[in-house]
Scaffold this motif. Structure first.
Motif, PDB file in Angstrom:
ATOM      1  N   LYS A   1       0.873  -1.339  -0.090  1.00  0.00           N
ATOM      2  CA  LYS A   1      -0.140   0.070  -0.124  1.00  0.00           C
ATOM      3  C   LYS A   1       0.758   1.214   0.048  1.00  0.00           C
ATOM      4  O   LYS A   1       2.155   1.325   0.204  1.00  0.00           O
ATOM      5  CB  LYS A   1      -0.756  -0.066   1.344  1.00  0.00           C
ATOM      6  CG  LYS A   1      -0.172   0.075   2.373  1.00  0.00           C
ATOM      7  CD  LYS A   1      -1.147  -0.012   3.700  1.00  0.00           C
ATOM      8  CE  LYS A   1      -0.389   0.220   4.991  1.00  0.00           C
ATOM      9  NZ  LYS A   1      -1.366   0.254   6.070  1.00  0.00           N
ATOM     10  N   ILE A   2       0.251   2.529  -0.110  1.00  0.00           N
ATOM     11  CA  ILE A   2       0.755   3.540  -0.114  1.00  0.00           C
ATOM     12  C   ILE A   2       0.958   4.000   1.355  1.00  0.00           C
ATOM     13  O   ILE A   2       0.046   4.132   2.111  1.00  0.00           O
ATOM     14  CB  ILE A   2      -0.023   4.986  -0.762  1.00  0.00           C
ATOM     15  CG1 ILE A   2      -0.228   4.374  -2.189  1.00  0.00           C
ATOM     16  CG2 ILE A   2       0.770   6.117  -0.870  1.00  0.00           C
ATOM     17  CD1 ILE A   2       1.051   4.417  -3.147  1.00  0.00           C
ATOM     18  N   VAL A   3       2.458   4.349   1.589  1.00  0.00           N
ATOM     19  CA  VAL A   3       2.544   4.669   2.987  1.00  0.00           C
ATOM     20  C   VAL A   3       1.917   6.173   3.324  1.00  0.00           C
ATOM     21  O   VAL A   3       1.792   7.041   2.325  1.00  0.00           O
ATOM     22  CB  VAL A   3       4.102   4.657   3.359  1.00  0.00           C
ATOM     23  CG1 VAL A   3       4.802   5.709   2.692  1.00  0.00           C
ATOM     24  CG2 VAL A   3       4.376   4.804   4.971  1.00  0.00           C
TER      25      VAL A   3
ATOM     26  N   ASP B   1      -2.937   4.061 -13.488  1.00  0.00           N
ATOM     27  CA  ASP B   1      -4.011   3.486 -12.943  1.00  0.00           C
ATOM     28  C   ASP B   1      -3.869   1.738 -13.013  1.00  0.00           C
ATOM     29  O   ASP B   1      -3.288   1.329 -13.711  1.00  0.00           O
ATOM     30  CB  ASP B   1      -5.179   3.713 -14.065  1.00  0.00           C
ATOM     31  CG  ASP B   1      -5.795   5.056 -13.639  1.00  0.00           C
ATOM     32  OD1 ASP B   1      -5.444   5.915 -12.547  1.00  0.00           O
ATOM     33  OD2 ASP B   1      -6.418   5.687 -14.811  1.00  0.00           O
ATOM     34  N   GLY B   2      -4.412   1.360 -12.006  1.00  0.00           N
ATOM     35  CA  GLY B   2      -4.323  -0.137 -12.055  1.00  0.00           C
ATOM     36  C   GLY B   2      -3.036  -0.639 -11.483  1.00  0.00           C
ATOM     37  O   GLY B   2      -2.851  -1.998 -11.464  1.00  0.00           O
ATOM     38  N   SER B   3      -2.114  -0.010 -11.017  1.00  0.00           N
ATOM     39  CA  SER B   3      -0.870  -0.369 -10.285  1.00  0.00           C
ATOM     40  C   SER B   3      -0.972  -1.159  -9.410  1.00  0.00           C
ATOM     41  O   SER B   3      -1.838  -0.892  -8.304  1.00  0.00           O
ATOM     42  CB  SER B   3       0.319   0.725 -10.215  1.00  0.00           C
ATOM     43  OG  SER B   3       0.573   1.582 -11.279  1.00  0.00           O
ATOM     44  N   VAL B   4      -0.120  -2.180  -9.066  1.00  0.00           N
ATOM     45  CA  VAL B   4      -0.176  -2.903  -7.877  1.00  0.00           C
ATOM     46  C   VAL B   4       1.182  -2.560  -7.105  1.00  0.00           C
ATOM     47  O   VAL B   4       2.300  -2.617  -7.395  1.00  0.00           O
ATOM     48  CB  VAL B   4      -0.165  -4.403  -8.094  1.00  0.00           C
ATOM     49  CG1 VAL B   4      -0.064  -5.243  -6.779  1.00  0.00           C
ATOM     50  CG2 VAL B   4      -1.143  -5.040  -8.940  1.00  0.00           C
ATOM     51  N   VAL B   5       0.860  -1.994  -5.585  1.00  0.00           N
ATOM     52  CA  VAL B   5       1.819  -1.443  -4.873  1.00  0.00           C
ATOM     53  C   VAL B   5       2.738  -2.473  -4.118  1.00  0.00           C
ATOM     54  O   VAL B   5       1.914  -3.375  -3.546  1.00  0.00           O
ATOM     55  CB  VAL B   5       1.424  -0.575  -3.813  1.00  0.00           C
ATOM     56  CG1 VAL B   5       2.667  -0.102  -3.058  1.00  0.00           C
ATOM     57  CG2 VAL B   5       0.741   0.822  -4.670  1.00  0.00           C
TER      58      VAL B   5
END
Length: 128
Positions: A22-24, A36-40
């Motif tokens: 996820k984004i910290v 768009d649609g990126s997997v973190v």
């Protein structure tokens, strides 16, 4: 003379942290939005004085050219210029610079044909 661009991060800077999947908290998503649609895979922030270092590792179903184009478009809109940077075999790297701010994007193609991209940025609380 044009006025300097607005700083992309502001004080107080977030505490040093990282996150998997996820984004910290504190990551400058507005300045560095992922395709768009990126997997973190992972993200991180580390602050020192007036500098926020940001890192990201993610995967996009888009091509390397598309991912590079995405960041070129987003960062050009923030007055960054770009240039190719040295990269390992099979990778592509682009450095984006605006005054003291810099972001390096490195991409590679995964075994499934997706694009893995990594960001390393140094953003300052003062523009210029």
């Amino acid at each position: 003379m044009p006025s300097p661009p607005v700083a992309l991060v502001s004080a107080p800077l977030p505490p040093t942290a990282s996150a998997q999947g996820k984004i910290v908290a504190g990551f400058p998503e507005t300045a560095l939005p992922f395709p768009d649609g990126s997997v973190v895979v992972s993200t991180g922030v580390s602050a020192a004085d007036t500098v926020l270092q940001v890192t990201a590792d993610a995967i996009s179903a888009s091509s390397q050219d598309s991912v590079v184009g995405h960041f070129q478009q987003k960062l050009a809109g923030l007055n960054f210029w770009s240039e190719p940077a040295p990269a390992a075999d099979g990778q592509r790297s682009v450095r984006f610079v605006r005054g003291a701010d810099s972001v390096t994007l490195t991409t590679s193609t995964t075994g499934t044909g997706s694009t893995r991209f990594m960001l390393l940025g140094n953003l300052h609380t003062t523009a210029g």
